[in-house]
Write an enzyme that holds these catalytic residues in place. Structure first.
Site, PDB file in Angstrom:
ATOM      1  N   SER A   1       0.812  -1.214   0.000  1.00  0.00           N
ATOM      2  CA  SER A   1       0.000   0.000   0.000  1.00  0.00           C
ATOM      3  C   SER A   1       0.851   1.271   0.000  1.00  0.00           C
ATOM      4  CB  SER A   1      -0.888   0.005   1.240  1.00  0.00           C
ATOM      5  OG  SER A   1      -1.571   1.225   1.339  1.00  0.00           O
TER       6      SER A   1
ATOM      7  N   CYS B   1      -0.467   3.752  10.615  1.00  0.00           N
ATOM      8  CA  CYS B   1       0.178   4.809   9.838  1.00  0.00           C
ATOM      9  C   CYS B   1       0.865   5.803  10.768  1.00  0.00           C
ATOM     10  CB  CYS B   1      -0.815   5.543   8.954  1.00  0.00           C
ATOM     11  SG  CYS B   1       0.030   6.760   7.915  1.00  0.00           S
TER      12      CYS B   1
ATOM     13  N   THR C   1       5.630   1.026   8.472  1.00  0.00           N
ATOM     14  CA  THR C   1       6.937   1.663   8.616  1.00  0.00           C
ATOM     15  C   THR C   1       7.306   1.941  10.074  1.00  0.00           C
ATOM     16  OG1 THR C   1       5.875   3.793   8.265  1.00  0.00           O
ATOM     17  CG2 THR C   1       6.846   2.744   6.348  1.00  0.00           C
TER      18      THR C   1
HETATM   19  C1  FMN Z   1       5.764   6.186   0.034  1.00  0.00           C
HETATM   20  C2  FMN Z   1       5.070   5.208   0.923  1.00  0.00           C
HETATM   21  C3  FMN Z   1       3.706   5.359   1.189  1.00  0.00           C
HETATM   22  C4  FMN Z   1       3.043   4.463   2.012  1.00  0.00           C
HETATM   23  N1  FMN Z   1       1.703   4.602   2.227  1.00  0.00           N
HETATM   24  C5  FMN Z   1       1.039   3.682   2.965  1.00  0.00           C
HETATM   25  C6  FMN Z   1      -0.371   3.748   3.126  1.00  0.00           C
HETATM   26  O1  FMN Z   1      -1.034   4.628   2.597  1.00  0.00           O
HETATM   27  N2  FMN Z   1      -0.982   2.807   3.900  1.00  0.00           N
HETATM   28  C7  FMN Z   1      -0.269   1.781   4.486  1.00  0.00           C
HETATM   29  O2  FMN Z   1      -0.871   0.952   5.158  1.00  0.00           O
HETATM   30  N3  FMN Z   1       1.054   1.691   4.336  1.00  0.00           N
HETATM   31  C8  FMN Z   1       1.730   2.606   3.580  1.00  0.00           C
HETATM   32  N4  FMN Z   1       3.095   2.483   3.418  1.00  0.00           N
HETATM   33  C9  FMN Z   1       3.809   1.354   4.056  1.00  0.00           C
HETATM   34  C10 FMN Z   1       4.060   0.216   3.059  1.00  0.00           C
HETATM   35  O3  FMN Z   1       2.842  -0.304   2.587  1.00  0.00           O
HETATM   36  C11 FMN Z   1       4.873  -0.918   3.705  1.00  0.00           C
HETATM   37  O4  FMN Z   1       4.160  -1.433   4.802  1.00  0.00           O
HETATM   38  C12 FMN Z   1       6.227  -0.446   4.191  1.00  0.00           C
HETATM   39  O5  FMN Z   1       6.750   0.506   3.309  1.00  0.00           O
HETATM   40  C13 FMN Z   1       7.243  -1.592   4.341  1.00  0.00           C
HETATM   41  O6  FMN Z   1       7.495  -2.202   3.108  1.00  0.00           O
HETATM   42  P1  FMN Z   1       8.760  -1.824   2.165  1.00  0.00           P
HETATM   43  O7  FMN Z   1       9.974  -1.867   3.040  1.00  0.00           O
HETATM   44  O8  FMN Z   1       8.756  -2.850   1.092  1.00  0.00           O
HETATM   45  O9  FMN Z   1       8.515  -0.438   1.654  1.00  0.00           O
HETATM   46  C14 FMN Z   1       3.763   3.384   2.599  1.00  0.00           C
HETATM   47  C15 FMN Z   1       5.123   3.254   2.341  1.00  0.00           C
HETATM   48  C16 FMN Z   1       5.789   4.142   1.510  1.00  0.00           C
HETATM   49  C17 FMN Z   1       7.247   3.945   1.255  1.00  0.00           C
END
Ligand code: FMN
Ligand code: FAD
Ligand code: FAD
Ligand code: FMN
Ligand code: FES
Ligand code: FES
Lengths: 302, 264, 302, 264
Positions: free
Chosen positions: C21, C130, C193
């Site tokens: 997401s 979030c 995150t």
């Molecule tokens: C730019 C960005 C926007 C994100 N927006 C959301 C969001 O709207 N809702 C959500 O549940 N997680 C959001 N996340 C978290 C990601 O879905 C994911 O849980 C997190 O980035 C860890 O995965 P990764 O290391 O592969 O990025 C966002 C992450 C990034 C980097």
């Protein structure tokens, strides 16, 4: 001349750069490469009451821009540290902070008592955040009440300044920081390692014999800076910041976030001269910026 | 004395499909280094990979102030290392305790397997220089992964080879050759470096025949200098208790007699 | 032929690789580069009741092997998502999981109600984690009772499968996981995150306009794998694992730790083809290993 | 159409103390690219730095299937990029919306500052090709940081220069030259790319003189393609409300009229 000396909880240091506990032994090894008295201070390997063998190997795993360790507090025990390590370290003009770990509050008390008054020991770093030991370790540092209790009891046993080392594996680091401040901590140090794990997909088992380990190195730096920043607004006592420092810019970042001094852990492994480069870089940067005293930048992040 | 400095790359060349030989100018290290010691090499200017890589000394050219390393390309760090064609790289060493020998030694055997062969060449050179009869037993998966056979021969060693698939020398394990050698020859010392199963086999064999054996171990390392306690191995202390020694500092070479292997 | 299809909480996916997401919009952008129906599923940008502008810029900062974001849930609001995004996404053969965020439990309820029965929506990912919105967001996901309450109330409003997205910024992730399982969650996804911060030392202020942001990317992978491993032993419901995946090896690591599927976030930025490479790599690896069905490796870490 | 592919490095050369020019073979991009668009470049084979770097198109050589980029060496990513002497690199593009012009334009001015000059050369080429009189106003800290003066002249543009220290052209700001130009010349359009204070100045000036102005913006980017919403800038919607547009997708070129600057 730019001043870079700092004083934390009454411990005077010629500069605000320390070696982080567990990454620098008791200084002997790196002293082969350079005079360790160039550092502001040394935080020794975690010291326990009894000698400890630590965990089985593998104890190390590399991760993206970071590393896991599960040493498990291997150390010769407090008596041998007092007999064999401190007298050697005392001959150097460098603050000596003994990092102590207990498996029970009583153990913490006894260790603190034994170190109290030992010549050459400038302070204690109370490790209530080690993720690598069962029954104790991190458990002390994840609950504000237990954390406060450890500090209060240790405080009663020693006149040495207490620097309490906080665990980042918590929902609200400020709660723990406030609790230990109220319990009498003279300073806090953060962060210890984050609990992590790497799986070897060929063997289908964890790389570390102990399954999980503590994550440190540049990967964790943004988390560490955030926590220092939060804790700075929450407590009055000084902060020793650490987590992923490899350059002077990193050190400045931690100080702007609120750290009065910084410590370097995994950074020593990437570059054994990292602490010296940080000291020199910091001094030059301060001069360039026209800052007369390093203490002016502490908490300077708007 | 241990140093950590930038060293010029003089050569970094593929010598076998998976192996490279790296030659660097670093008189500060070659000056005091002995066979069995190693260096820690920084393989990237960025923060990934973070840790230096331990690589043993393959040749110590004291006269010209260079050292040579032979490494197998396996993961992130060694891939990056293999891409460095010129310029400088940061290296710390010489580290650890190397192999040892006595003037009185007449006949020794060196047993090497896989990339564990690399550190044994400079050992052989020193033993030969010491006037010994040196038997070298090399093992590898196949011909393409067999290091340095010719180099050992050139030094005047008696070389025997075993490969898993028989593509060079005997088909089988190098321990089998060692067993035969032991039964026909009086050895003062066996030196061993290679994969754990091989090392285990050599230790068992030499123990049962009462031949002193020195083995070089590998462990994951962070500091490489003895400070982090990451790289320990189990040893039996003199008082009979079990303890840990640091592979990077007390090792990587140990007397087999003091080591405890889990599957003893 | 190796089987790589999985089913999570009743949602069928042709392979276990999803887009995380917020890193993939609603799929339109990456569909310029390749057919997005090659993925197992898409988790949409966080959707709120009202349209949201999100946070001021800078919203991004790079960190060692990672990145911070503080987007702050910019999105057109649930009604526009239903009108303009879902009908488009529905035309692709890919599971569509709408990520929802509320500033109050009531908002969560209304959004869930509106999405219930919308054709093309296969499930909801309930974002109680979030870090980038004030009053709500992560606060829901750091306390087991609140987390459970949100899930219970949302569950009552929709027949759609609920995947509850957990925050890593907690002392005990297993407690939260158990709480949401008991409250009726059909699956959990983790990790969101980690709260982090970067300071620009020249300006002496945080790089992000919002001061702090969420850390993701390879830097956090060891923490994510550890949490998936812990949660796998704590709950029965399936796990969608994420946090730093860029290669098929990473995906295998998460599945061995206990994930039934994985999602790729920041990995898309390093390489827009990362999800496809992970799918292909996974399939080849399974074949090489002689594994007939990807589901055999789930939780296979000894 | 956006692609993400490996492209061969044809040239990567220092053209000024801090600036490099990179030429890569990538017909799939040069085929459809227009001035003002950019690419996202992977600068490392490791995970650090993690994100690609946005760099504008400096020249689009459609006939030979190459593009040229000019970049300033600043931090981690651009340092690594400057070290790539040969081989391939991964590049995604063409991205975003470029500059636009009309057949009817007679006279236009291009205002560039610092590394913001880089994307303007290909724009000038197109405008000149369109038969316009093109005034080019370049600003830089000093002579050593002034890009492409000769190139613009070669195209037939009327070039005026301002430097902070007067080491080339007028001592002062490029906006001062623009003000004079506007007072003497009828411009159909002003194009602008440079540091924020300059862009701000140009927007104010053109607004007050009612001259249409297009500006190219910079924002920190992650995806570069419109998916992450990281790179937005504030705009005034048609209904008067404030909204965000993505610099990487609706931009990087915007009509000045729609932008809202914080210090307006
Ligand atoms: C730019 C960005 C926007 C994100 N927006 C959301 C969001 O709207 N809702 C959500 O549940 N997680 C959001 N996340 C978290 C990601 O879905 C994911 O849980 C997190 O980035 C860890 O995965 P990764 O290391 O592969 O990025 C966002 C992450 C990034 C980097
Ligand atoms: C004292 C010593 C001497 C060595 N000498 C040689 C030599 O002369 N030639 C040679 O080819 N190899 C040698 N090795 C092994 C070599 O260090 C590893 O193959 C190398 O570190 C792998 O790095 P990588 O980046 O390719 O692999 P990765 O898998 O990316 O490495 C990840 C991490 O694991 C560590 N690691 C991986 N494999 C090993 C291993 N076998 N031993 C120790 N750490 C490992 C790495 O150092 C790194 O920290 C030696 C190891 C030790 C401990
Ligand atoms: C659409 C666009 C076109 C650009 N075109 C050019 C060009 O043609 N020539 C040129 O020299 N520069 C250009 N830039 C700026 C260039 O992207 C940055 O200078 C570069 O990313 C810095 O990377 P670094 O690794 O050297 O610095 P670092 O400080 O290490 O970068 C850290 C992070 O911040 C980002 N960042 C740093 N500075 C900027 C910036 N000014 N704008 C956006 N992101 C930034 C990086 O992309 C990276 O994610 C452009 C920027 C954008 C947004
Ligand atoms: C190998 C290793 C051993 C450690 N041992 C201890 C220890 O004994 N006591 C302690 O309080 N912290 C210990 N730590 C944590 C560090 O002191 C430090 O808090 C942490 O590593 C973060 O800093 P860094 O990112 O610079 O490494 C250890 C860390 C490492 C990497
Ligand atoms: S690698 Fe640190 S003690 Fe051996
Ligand atoms: S960089 Fe992701 S939307 Fe622009």
């Amino acid at each position: 001349m730019t001043k870079i000396a700092v004083e934390i909880a009454g411990i005077k240091m010629k500069n605000p750069v320390l070696a982080a506990s567990g990454c620098y032994g008791f200084g002997r090894e790196y002293n082969q490469l350079y005079d360790i008295s160039r550092l502001g201070g040394i935080m020794t390997k975690g010291t326990t009451l009894e000698p400890k063998l630590g965990n089985p190997t593998p104890r190390l795993a590399e991760t993206p821009a970071g590393m896991l360790n599960s040493i498990g507090l291997q150390n010769p025990g407090v008596d041998k540290v007092i007999l064999e390590e401190i007298p050697w370290l005392r001959t150097f003009d460098v603050a000596c902070i003994v990092n102590i770990s207990g498996y029970s509050i009583e153990e913490f008390e006894i260790i603190a008592e034994r170190l109290d008054g030992v010549s050459g020991v400038d302070g204690l770093e109370v490790n209530i955040s080690c993720p690598n030991v069962k029954g104790g370790g991190m458990a002390f540092g994840t609950d504000p009440h237990t954390a406060a209790l450890v500090v209060k009891r240790v405080k009663a046993k020693t006149k040495l300044p207490l620097i309490v080392k906080l665990s980042p594996n918590v929902t609200a680091i400020t709660e723990i920081a406030k609790a230990v401040e109220n319990a009498g901590a003279d300073a806090v140090s953060l962060i210890n390692t984050l609990l992590g794990m790497v799986i070897d997909i060929k063997q289908r088992k964890p790389i570390l014999a102990n399954t999980m380990g503590g994550l440190s190195g540049p990967a964790v730096k943004p988390i560490a800076v955030r926590m220092v920043y939060q804790v700075y607004t929450a407590v009055e006592i000084p902060i020793i910041g650490m987590g992923g420092i490899t350059t002077f810019e990193d050190a400045v970042e931690f100080m702007l976030a609120g750290a009065s001094a910084v410590a370097i852990g995994a950074g020593n492994f990437t570059d054994p001269f990292a602490p010296l480069k940080v000291i020199d870089g910091l001094e030059k940067w301060l001069e360039q910026e026209g800052i007369k005293d390093v203490r002016e930048i502490i908490g300077g992040c708007k | 004395m241990v140093v950590s400095i930038k060293a010029s790359i003089l050569e970094n060349k593929k010598i076998l499909p998976d192996f490279y030989r790296l030659k660097i100018a670093v008189p500060q290290i070659s000056k005091t280094a002995v066979p069995g010691q190693f260096v820690m090499i920084k393989t990237s200017s960025t923060l990934d990979p973070l840790l230096r890589r331990p690589i043993s000394l393959h040749r110590i050219n004291r006269d010209v102030g260079t050292i040579e390393l032979v490494y197998q390309v396996l993961g992130k760090g060694t891939i990056l290392l293999s891409e460095m064609v010129q310029g400088e790289l940061e290296v710390m060493g010489p580290l650890g305790n190397g192999f040892s020998w006595q003037q009185s030694f007449k006949r020794t055997a060196i047993v090497g397997g896989g990339c564990g062969i690399a550190p044994l060449l400079t050992l052989a050179e020193h033993l030969i220089g010491n006037g010994q009869e040196v038997h070298v037993l090399l093992g590898a998966q196949n011909k393409e992964k067999l290091l340095n056979e010719a180099d050992f021969k050139e030094l005047g060693c008696k070389v025997l080879v075993a490969t898993d698939n028989g593509s060079s020398g005997r088909k089988g394990f190098v321990t089998e050759i060692l067993e035969e050698l032991i039964s026909t020859t009086n050895l003062d010392q066996v030196y061993c470096c290679g994969p754990l199963p091989m090392t285990n086999g050599v230790i068992k064999l030499t123990k049962s025949k009462m031949i002193p054996c020195q083995v070089s171990l590998e462990e994951r390392m962070a500091c490489g200098i003895g400070a982090c306690l990451g790289c320990v191995c189990q040893v039996r202390n003199e008082d009979g208790t079990i303890g840990y020694k640091r592979v990077c500092h007390e090792g990587p070479v140990f007397n087999a007699s003091e080591l405890i292997f889990e599957k003893d």
